[in-house]
Design a protein around this motif. Sequence first.
Motif, mmCIF file in Angstrom:
data_model
loop_
_atom_site.group_PDB
_atom_site.id
_atom_site.type_symbol
_atom_site.label_atom_id
_atom_site.label_comp_id
_atom_site.label_asym_id
_atom_site.label_seq_id
_atom_site.Cartn_x
_atom_site.Cartn_y
_atom_site.Cartn_z
ATOM 1 N N LYS A 28 28.459 -124.401 -9.126
ATOM 2 C CA LYS A 28 28.030 -124.985 -10.402
ATOM 3 C C LYS A 28 27.260 -126.284 -10.158
ATOM 4 N N TRP A 29 27.684 -127.068 -9.177
ATOM 5 C CA TRP A 29 26.960 -128.296 -8.849
ATOM 6 C C TRP A 29 25.550 -127.974 -8.364
ATOM 7 N N LEU A 30 25.438 -126.999 -7.466
ATOM 8 C CA LEU A 30 24.117 -126.633 -6.970
ATOM 9 C C LEU A 30 23.231 -126.087 -8.084
ATOM 10 N N ALA A 31 23.791 -125.231 -8.931
ATOM 11 C CA ALA A 31 23.000 -124.664 -10.027
ATOM 12 C C ALA A 31 22.554 -125.753 -10.983
ATOM 13 N N SER A 32 23.428 -126.717 -11.267
ATOM 14 C CA SER A 32 23.069 -127.789 -12.190
ATOM 15 C C SER A 32 22.055 -128.742 -11.588
ATOM 16 N N ASN A 33 21.869 -128.665 -10.273
ATOM 17 C CA ASN A 33 20.843 -129.460 -9.598
ATOM 18 C C ASN A 33 19.580 -128.662 -9.314
ATOM 19 N N GLY A 34 19.440 -127.514 -9.950
ATOM 20 C CA GLY A 34 18.179 -126.802 -9.900
ATOM 21 C C GLY A 34 18.084 -125.663 -8.919
ATOM 22 N N TYR A 35 19.170 -125.282 -8.244
ATOM 23 C CA TYR A 35 19.129 -124.186 -7.289
ATOM 24 C C TYR A 35 19.403 -122.849 -7.976
ATOM 25 N N ASP A 36 18.830 -121.813 -7.418
ATOM 26 C CA ASP A 36 19.040 -120.442 -7.896
ATOM 27 C C ASP A 36 20.217 -119.872 -7.096
ATOM 28 N N CYS A 37 21.382 -119.767 -7.738
ATOM 29 C CA CYS A 37 22.630 -119.467 -7.025
ATOM 30 C C CYS A 37 23.169 -118.089 -7.399
ATOM 31 N N ARG A 120 16.322 -107.205 -2.302
ATOM 32 C CA ARG A 120 15.816 -108.005 -3.408
ATOM 33 C C ARG A 120 15.255 -109.319 -2.876
ATOM 34 N N LYS A 121 14.908 -110.217 -3.759
ATOM 35 C CA LYS A 121 14.293 -111.473 -3.351
ATOM 36 C C LYS A 121 15.179 -112.210 -2.355
ATOM 37 N N LYS A 122 14.563 -112.760 -1.322
ATOM 38 C CA LYS A 122 15.293 -113.353 -0.207
ATOM 39 C C LYS A 122 16.043 -114.627 -0.608
ATOM 40 N N PHE A 123 17.255 -114.789 -0.037
ATOM 41 C CA PHE A 123 17.993 -116.035 -0.152
ATOM 42 C C PHE A 123 17.617 -116.943 1.014
ATOM 43 N N ASP A 124 17.543 -118.242 0.730
ATOM 44 C CA ASP A 124 17.227 -119.211 1.786
ATOM 45 C C ASP A 124 18.464 -119.592 2.594
ATOM 46 N N VAL A 125 19.601 -119.682 1.909
ATOM 47 C CA VAL A 125 20.849 -120.081 2.562
ATOM 48 C C VAL A 125 21.945 -119.114 2.136
ATOM 49 N N VAL A 126 22.746 -118.653 3.123
ATOM 50 C CA VAL A 126 23.914 -117.813 2.834
ATOM 51 C C VAL A 126 25.142 -118.557 3.327
ATOM 52 N N PHE A 413 26.107 -132.712 1.494
ATOM 53 C CA PHE A 413 25.992 -131.290 1.805
ATOM 54 C C PHE A 413 24.588 -130.786 1.498
ATOM 55 N N GLU A 414 24.050 -131.152 0.367
ATOM 56 C CA GLU A 414 22.706 -130.717 -0.037
ATOM 57 C C GLU A 414 21.660 -131.178 0.977
ATOM 58 N N GLU A 415 21.756 -132.436 1.378
ATOM 59 C CA GLU A 415 20.780 -132.981 2.313
ATOM 60 C C GLU A 415 20.873 -132.328 3.691
ATOM 61 N N THR A 416 22.098 -132.074 4.154
ATOM 62 C CA THR A 416 22.304 -131.574 5.509
ATOM 63 C C THR A 416 22.120 -130.063 5.615
ATOM 64 N N VAL A 417 22.618 -129.321 4.636
ATOM 65 C CA VAL A 417 22.685 -127.871 4.748
ATOM 66 C C VAL A 417 21.585 -127.166 3.992
ATOM 67 N N VAL A 418 21.350 -127.545 2.765
ATOM 68 C CA VAL A 418 20.454 -126.772 1.899
ATOM 69 C C VAL A 418 19.000 -127.184 2.070
ATOM 70 N N GLN A 419 18.733 -128.483 2.143
ATOM 71 C CA GLN A 419 17.336 -128.933 2.151
ATOM 72 C C GLN A 419 16.710 -128.860 3.536
ATOM 73 N N ASN A 420 17.486 -128.991 4.591
ATOM 74 C CA ASN A 420 16.925 -128.972 5.962
ATOM 75 C C ASN A 420 16.594 -127.561 6.420
#
Length: 420
Positions: A28-37, A120-126, A413-420
């Motif tokens: 929910k935090w990631l989705a509320s920050n604009g990610y497609d989850c 289907r459409k590719k996920f960037d992070v699993v 977490f966002e900076e280290t895992v998702v954005q890099n």
Amino acid sequence: MRKRVLLIGGNFAPEPTGIGKYNGEMMKWLASNGYDCTVITSYPYYPQWKVQEPYEKVKSWYKKEELPVTTTLNGNGTGRLQIHRCPQYVPAKPSGAKRIMLDFSFALSAFFKVTQLLFRKKFDVVIAVVPPFHLGLLAVMYKKIRGAKVMYHIQDMQIEAARDLQMIKSKKLIGLLFGLERYIFRQADVVSSISDGMIRKIHEKAGKDIFFFPNWVDVTLFHPLDDKAALKREFGFAPEDKVILYSGAIGEKQGLESILYAAQKLQHRKDLKFLICGSGPYKAKLEEMAAVMGLQQVIFFPLQPFEKFNRFLNMADVHLVIQKANASDLVMPSKLTTILAVGGLALITANPGTSLHDLVTRYNMGILVNAEDQQALDEGICRAVDADAATLQENARSYAETFLSIGKIMSRFEETVVQN
């Protein structure tokens, strides 16, 4: 373009406690920050060990949900949260063998859903959340085929727990499971866990750096309240009562019968009220034991509604965090985060040398007694209810604000895992 994140985990919201709670809040935090989850998970069953309303009436095996995400954080816009519920075997009375069946049944049904999403459409992070540990194989499969980044997040060192608790006795099978785990470690881009002790043990096995991703708490929702006397009246206690609370899952392996033995030993203290709140397969057994022992000072409550939970926790004088001796370096109890946030006085069973013992000692934020030591627990309860614990409680709240805030943890977490 928004990044796409896939979570594979056996527990998810609306489960109110444990791994499901944290998985739900993370996505929910990631989705509320604009990610497609997107989430691949099971139907909610924990801690009741029964599929909960309204899901028990679902006729189809698989169910897709779209959760509305209305809160936006940091001005980044609203994302999307889609959930795929998968069938699994849920035992009413879990044992070691039945837990293994639960884990493998979910992994099998999740495999078919992951296979479907491959096209289907590719996920960037699993992100694969452990337990069960073999969900990492599904994340690795997706990476091999679609090239996504894989995070393997360990909430519980499941193989060690199964070995130490004699849930799996075959040395060959344990060796095979460790071999599969080593393969997942090699393939994962990020391996993470929730405590210093677990990180040390995982680093020894994985031979790579482990990302510290602790469990969190919303320190705005859970916070200290004044007027404890009024809170006690609200929940049916007298202001002079000393309420000793255990709140959480009630399972056979946790050693919660020690609470009953403490109540029996201290029954001459009429001001002590032992409150056991929660649900689980062992609750009926504890209630039966308390009745046979004639323990008038032991009270059982059901799980409390979320909107009352901050008041409920603030009402207690002492919070029990009870673990087996071999668990305090493998599992960081999630209930402790909310206890610290409300500035509660925690009485924790953890032995010297374990990560939990070291953490509580370092920040002076609770009372420690040796695990599986009934006399130590009894004496610890007396010490807790009679002591001036203001400093411990202030330190607990300070630690929660400094280290357990969901915003700080998820931003890192966002900076280290998702954005890099």
